[in-house]
Design an enzyme around this catalytic site. Structure first.
Site, PDB file in Angstrom:
ATOM      1  N   ASN A 109      28.955 -38.449  20.660  1.00 36.79           N
ATOM      2  CA  ASN A 109      29.387 -37.400  21.295  1.00 36.79           C
ATOM      3  C   ASN A 109      31.161 -37.700  21.892  1.00 36.79           C
ATOM      4  OD1 ASN A 109      27.272 -36.489  21.195  1.00 36.79           O
ATOM      5  ND2 ASN A 109      26.495 -36.767  23.225  1.00 36.79           N
ATOM      6  N   HIS A 126      32.783 -41.345  17.430  1.00 36.70           N
ATOM      7  CA  HIS A 126      33.814 -40.077  16.909  1.00 36.70           C
ATOM      8  C   HIS A 126      34.904 -39.965  17.937  1.00 36.70           C
ATOM      9  CE1 HIS A 126      30.001 -38.778  14.456  1.00 36.70           C
ATOM     10  NE2 HIS A 126      30.664 -39.715  13.807  1.00 36.70           N
ATOM     11  N   CYS A 134      48.943 -39.908  18.486  1.00 31.60           N
ATOM     12  CA  CYS A 134      50.213 -39.441  17.892  1.00 31.60           C
ATOM     13  C   CYS A 134      49.977 -39.597  16.288  1.00 31.60           C
ATOM     14  CB  CYS A 134      51.228 -40.300  18.176  1.00 31.60           C
ATOM     15  SG  CYS A 134      52.803 -40.050  16.930  1.00 31.60           S
ATOM     16  N   CYS A 137      52.700 -42.629  15.299  1.00 28.35           N
ATOM     17  CA  CYS A 137      52.734 -43.935  15.847  1.00 28.35           C
ATOM     18  C   CYS A 137      51.383 -44.424  16.513  1.00 28.35           C
ATOM     19  CB  CYS A 137      53.753 -44.372  16.819  1.00 28.35           C
ATOM     20  SG  CYS A 137      53.628 -43.435  18.170  1.00 28.35           S
ATOM     21  N   CYS A 156      57.442 -41.634  20.418  1.00 26.04           N
ATOM     22  CA  CYS A 156      58.308 -41.332  19.110  1.00 26.04           C
ATOM     23  C   CYS A 156      58.652 -40.111  19.063  1.00 26.04           C
ATOM     24  CB  CYS A 156      57.569 -41.951  17.829  1.00 26.04           C
ATOM     25  SG  CYS A 156      56.228 -40.880  17.384  1.00 26.04           S
ATOM     26  N   PRO A 220      13.746 -32.397  20.571  1.00 29.32           N
ATOM     27  CA  PRO A 220      12.540 -31.480  20.545  1.00 29.32           C
ATOM     28  C   PRO A 220      12.326 -31.164  19.112  1.00 29.32           C
ATOM     29  CG  PRO A 220      14.703 -30.875  21.718  1.00 29.32           C
ATOM     30  CD  PRO A 220      14.984 -32.198  21.192  1.00 29.32           C
ATOM     31  N   GLU A 221      13.047 -31.482  18.234  1.00 24.67           N
ATOM     32  CA  GLU A 221      12.834 -31.318  16.657  1.00 24.67           C
ATOM     33  C   GLU A 221      12.585 -32.266  15.933  1.00 24.67           C
ATOM     34  OE1 GLU A 221      13.186 -27.858  15.743  1.00 24.67           O
ATOM     35  OE2 GLU A 221      13.893 -27.093  17.730  1.00 24.67           O
ATOM     36  N   ALA A 237      15.756 -34.651  25.846  1.00 26.69           N
ATOM     37  CA  ALA A 237      16.284 -35.823  26.402  1.00 26.69           C
ATOM     38  C   ALA A 237      16.013 -36.038  28.107  1.00 26.69           C
ATOM     39  CB  ALA A 237      17.645 -36.384  25.899  1.00 26.69           C
TER      40      ALA A 237
HETATM   41  C1  BJW Z   1      18.344 -32.051  21.720  1.00 23.72           C
HETATM   42  C2  BJW Z   1      18.347 -31.250  22.823  1.00 23.72           C
HETATM   43  C3  BJW Z   1      17.904 -31.904  23.980  1.00 23.72           C
HETATM   44  C4  BJW Z   1      18.957 -30.163  21.245  1.00 23.72           C
HETATM   45  N1  BJW Z   1      17.470 -33.219  24.030  1.00 23.72           N
HETATM   46  N2  BJW Z   1      17.757 -33.407  21.886  1.00 23.72           N
HETATM   47  C5  BJW Z   1      26.686 -40.272   3.115  1.00 23.72           C
HETATM   48  C6  BJW Z   1      26.194 -39.463   2.604  1.00 23.72           C
HETATM   49  C7  BJW Z   1      26.673 -38.246   2.613  1.00 23.72           C
HETATM   50  C8  BJW Z   1      27.755 -37.873   3.306  1.00 23.72           C
HETATM   51  C9  BJW Z   1      28.545 -38.926   3.677  1.00 23.72           C
HETATM   52  C10 BJW Z   1      27.762 -40.422   3.709  1.00 23.72           C
HETATM   53  N3  BJW Z   1      28.528 -40.926   4.327  1.00 23.72           N
HETATM   54  C11 BJW Z   1      29.949 -40.327   4.850  1.00 23.72           C
HETATM   55  C12 BJW Z   1      29.615 -39.030   4.511  1.00 23.72           C
HETATM   56  C13 BJW Z   1      30.651 -37.889   4.898  1.00 23.72           C
HETATM   57  C14 BJW Z   1      30.295 -37.577   6.344  1.00 23.72           C
HETATM   58  C15 BJW Z   1      28.976 -36.999   6.298  1.00 23.72           C
HETATM   59  O1  BJW Z   1      28.145 -37.591   7.029  1.00 23.72           O
HETATM   60  N4  BJW Z   1      28.609 -35.742   6.028  1.00 23.72           N
HETATM   61  C16 BJW Z   1      27.250 -35.202   6.350  1.00 23.72           C
HETATM   62  C17 BJW Z   1      27.341 -33.908   7.027  1.00 23.72           C
HETATM   63  C18 BJW Z   1      26.701 -35.234   4.928  1.00 23.72           C
HETATM   64  N5  BJW Z   1      30.893 -38.396   7.096  1.00 23.72           N
HETATM   65  C19 BJW Z   1      32.301 -38.461   7.450  1.00 23.72           C
HETATM   66  O2  BJW Z   1      32.955 -37.696   7.006  1.00 23.72           O
HETATM   67  C20 BJW Z   1      32.570 -39.670   8.571  1.00 23.72           C
HETATM   68  N6  BJW Z   1      33.570 -40.194   7.881  1.00 23.72           N
HETATM   69  C21 BJW Z   1      33.199 -41.245   6.989  1.00 23.72           C
HETATM   70  O3  BJW Z   1      32.158 -41.607   6.689  1.00 23.72           O
HETATM   71  O4  BJW Z   1      34.511 -41.741   6.446  1.00 23.72           O
HETATM   72  C22 BJW Z   1      34.266 -42.517   5.324  1.00 23.72           C
HETATM   73  C23 BJW Z   1      33.804 -41.511   3.990  1.00 23.72           C
HETATM   74  C24 BJW Z   1      34.679 -39.970   4.028  1.00 23.72           C
HETATM   75  C25 BJW Z   1      34.500 -39.380   3.022  1.00 23.72           C
HETATM   76  C26 BJW Z   1      33.192 -39.522   2.211  1.00 23.72           C
HETATM   77  C27 BJW Z   1      32.437 -40.830   2.282  1.00 23.72           C
HETATM   78  C28 BJW Z   1      32.948 -41.600   3.194  1.00 23.72           C
HETATM   79  C29 BJW Z   1      33.072 -38.837   9.761  1.00 23.72           C
HETATM   80  C30 BJW Z   1      32.130 -38.191  10.399  1.00 23.72           C
HETATM   81  C31 BJW Z   1      32.810 -37.527  11.833  1.00 23.72           C
HETATM   82  C32 BJW Z   1      31.802 -36.448  12.406  1.00 23.72           C
HETATM   83  N7  BJW Z   1      32.649 -35.626  13.084  1.00 23.72           N
HETATM   84  C33 BJW Z   1      32.030 -34.617  13.901  1.00 23.72           C
HETATM   85  C34 BJW Z   1      32.933 -33.776  14.552  1.00 23.72           C
HETATM   86  C35 BJW Z   1      33.857 -34.719  15.645  1.00 23.72           C
HETATM   87  C36 BJW Z   1      34.752 -33.732  16.273  1.00 23.72           C
HETATM   88  C37 BJW Z   1      34.159 -32.355  16.991  1.00 23.72           C
HETATM   89  O5  BJW Z   1      33.465 -32.604  17.829  1.00 23.72           O
HETATM   90  O6  BJW Z   1      34.639 -31.517  16.488  1.00 23.72           O
HETATM   91  O7  BJW Z   1      31.260 -35.250  14.918  1.00 23.72           O
HETATM   92  S1  BJW Z   1      30.898 -33.672  13.029  1.00 23.72           S
HETATM   93  C38 BJW Z   1      29.694 -33.361  14.127  1.00 23.72           C
HETATM   94  O8  BJW Z   1      28.498 -33.942  13.812  1.00 23.72           O
HETATM   95  C39 BJW Z   1      30.237 -34.211  15.532  1.00 23.72           C
HETATM   96  C40 BJW Z   1      28.951 -34.738  15.701  1.00 23.72           C
HETATM   97  O9  BJW Z   1      29.119 -36.300  16.768  1.00 23.72           O
HETATM   98  C41 BJW Z   1      27.972 -35.040  14.644  1.00 23.72           C
HETATM   99  C42 BJW Z   1      26.748 -35.359  14.788  1.00 23.72           C
HETATM  100  O10 BJW Z   1      26.087 -34.474  15.401  1.00 23.72           O
HETATM  101  P1  BJW Z   1      24.771 -34.403  16.386  1.00 23.72           P
HETATM  102  O11 BJW Z   1      25.475 -35.098  17.481  1.00 23.72           O
HETATM  103  O12 BJW Z   1      23.851 -34.883  15.383  1.00 23.72           O
HETATM  104  O13 BJW Z   1      24.448 -33.144  16.618  1.00 23.72           O
HETATM  105  P2  BJW Z   1      23.741 -32.022  16.205  1.00 23.72           P
HETATM  106  O14 BJW Z   1      24.135 -30.403  16.537  1.00 23.72           O
HETATM  107  O15 BJW Z   1      23.684 -31.935  14.709  1.00 23.72           O
HETATM  108  O16 BJW Z   1      22.320 -31.949  16.364  1.00 23.72           O
HETATM  109  C43 BJW Z   1      21.637 -31.757  17.802  1.00 23.72           C
HETATM  110  C44 BJW Z   1      20.411 -32.277  18.094  1.00 23.72           C
HETATM  111  O17 BJW Z   1      19.942 -32.371  19.423  1.00 23.72           O
HETATM  112  C45 BJW Z   1      19.416 -31.569  17.203  1.00 23.72           C
HETATM  113  O18 BJW Z   1      18.338 -32.481  16.572  1.00 23.72           O
HETATM  114  C46 BJW Z   1      18.644 -31.155  18.424  1.00 23.72           C
HETATM  115  O19 BJW Z   1      17.159 -30.699  17.935  1.00 23.72           O
HETATM  116  C47 BJW Z   1      18.728 -31.819  19.438  1.00 23.72           C
HETATM  117  N8  BJW Z   1      18.612 -31.420  20.806  1.00 23.72           N
HETATM  118  N9  BJW Z   1      18.574 -30.116  22.480  1.00 23.72           N
HETATM  119  C48 BJW Z   1      17.513 -33.918  23.130  1.00 23.72           C
HETATM  120  N10 BJW Z   1      17.821 -31.154  25.358  1.00 23.72           N
END
Ligand code: BJW
Length: 246
Positions: A109, A126, A134, A137, A156, A220-221, A237
């Site tokens: 987060n 993240h 920047c 720089c 800069c 929850p899922e 959570a």
């Molecule tokens: C509850 C609840 C309650 C609801 N209590 N729970 C290997 C395989 C395939 C692809 C890749 C790989 N390695 C890297 C990649 C590429 C890519 C990636 O993973 N893509 C996949 C989507 C396939 N990764 C990247 O690009 C990363 N960089 C990288 O690896 O660089 C090297 C590289 C580059 C290119 C190719 C290969 C290597 C960077 C990832 C950056 C993610 N950025 C984001 C946006 C940040 C900025 C912004 O905020 O806008 O980060 S994407 C978004 O998803 C955000 C989150 O941190 C991230 C994860 O999401 P999260 O936290 O899991 O949220 P949700 O909404 O998905 O899920 C919510 C959950 O909560 C659900 O399960 C609900 O059930 C639950 N819930 N209420 C408890 N009350």
């Protein structure tokens, strides 16, 4: 409205909770859902970010094409986040840091709510929405809740971008390495509120499991990680985490 019965915390998990000295927690958007922060992909009746295509807005392509649109997206979210407070899940995890000799909190987060609840040394994989960086720089500027963000770099003069990790970008140096090291050393690993779809973050519980840790998911899922977990606590959570601790 979905009615989820209170999950039963196993005796095994309770035993491990009191006996473990090295505990690791990975959190995702779901941990902030009960504070009113929308999630990216939904689940557990959480709100989602305004129906906007975050894969497009939070991407390196958009950063190059239209930096103003990227800022508009992050300004909108900061405005919403500024008034939100930590919930019982953030508070419980802040309490846990005092229970174990080694406690590592790693979050995907960018909202800063773990720190607002009192958690220290949080590893932010993240980035953080309350910083601008920047483009040239890499100088970082804190963005305050009640002041306008700077238009240009004060060092800069070049353009600033949000200090967050967009799709296709590398994670901040050191953080992932430290997180992976702690995951490999922990005895007990919690995966809380993440869809576990985004790598490399989703690989951390896999590292913990492969190294022999007991892995517990709170969500929850079900997620792609559920099958590898030793225990899955189905629920929100903020309701489930306070049931685990002593
Ligand atoms: C509850 C609840 C309650 C609801 N209590 N729970 C290997 C395989 C395939 C692809 C890749 C790989 N390695 C890297 C990649 C590429 C890519 C990636 O993973 N893509 C996949 C989507 C396939 N990764 C990247 O690009 C990363 N960089 C990288 O690896 O660089 C090297 C590289 C580059 C290119 C190719 C290969 C290597 C960077 C990832 C950056 C993610 N950025 C984001 C946006 C940040 C900025 C912004 O905020 O806008 O980060 S994407 C978004 O998803 C955000 C989150 O941190 C991230 C994860 O999401 P999260 O936290 O899991 O949220 P949700 O909404 O998905 O899920 C919510 C959950 O909560 C659900 O399960 C609900 O059930 C639950 N819930 N209420 C408890 N009350």
């Amino acid at each position: 409205m979905q009615n989820i019965a209170e999950p039963i915390v196993s005796a095994e998990l309770r035993r491990r909770f009191v006996s473990s000295t090295r505990v690791f927690v990975l959190t995702g958007a779901g941990v902030s859902a009960e504070s009113g922060v929308p999630t990216f992909r939904g689940g557990g009746d959480s709100e989602v970010w305004k129906g906007l295509p975050f894969e497009v807005l939070s991407s390196t392509e958009m950063l190059q094409l239209d930096l103003a649109a990227v800022w508009e997206w992050f300004d909108y979210r900061r405005n919403l986040l500024g008034i939100l407070e930590p919930n019982p899940a953030h508070q419980e995890l802040a309490r846990w840091q005092h229970l174990f000799p080694e406690f590592t909190l790693v979050t995907q987060n960018i909202d800063g709510l773990h720190q607002k609840a009192g958690s220290q040394r949080v590893i932010e994989l993240h980035g953080n929405i309350w910083r601008a960086r920047c483009i040239s720089c890499h100088w970082c500027h804190e963005i305050s809740v009640d002041a306008d963000r700077p238009e240009a770099c004060l060092q800069c003069g070049d353009r600033l971008r949000p200090d967050v990790v967009l799709f296709g970008e590398l994670l901040p140096r050191g953080g992932l390495e430290r997180a992976a090291e702690k995951a490999a050393q922990c005895q007990l690993c919690f995966v809380v509120g993440t869809s576990a779809l985004v790598y490399p973050a989703a690989g951390l519980p896999e590292i913990a499991k492969a190294a022999g840790a007991f892995v517990c998911e709170v969500n929850p899922e079900r997620t792609p990680l559920s099958a590898l977990c030793d225990e899955v606590l189905t629920g929100k959570a903020g309701e489930v985490l306070p049931l685990i601790g002593i």
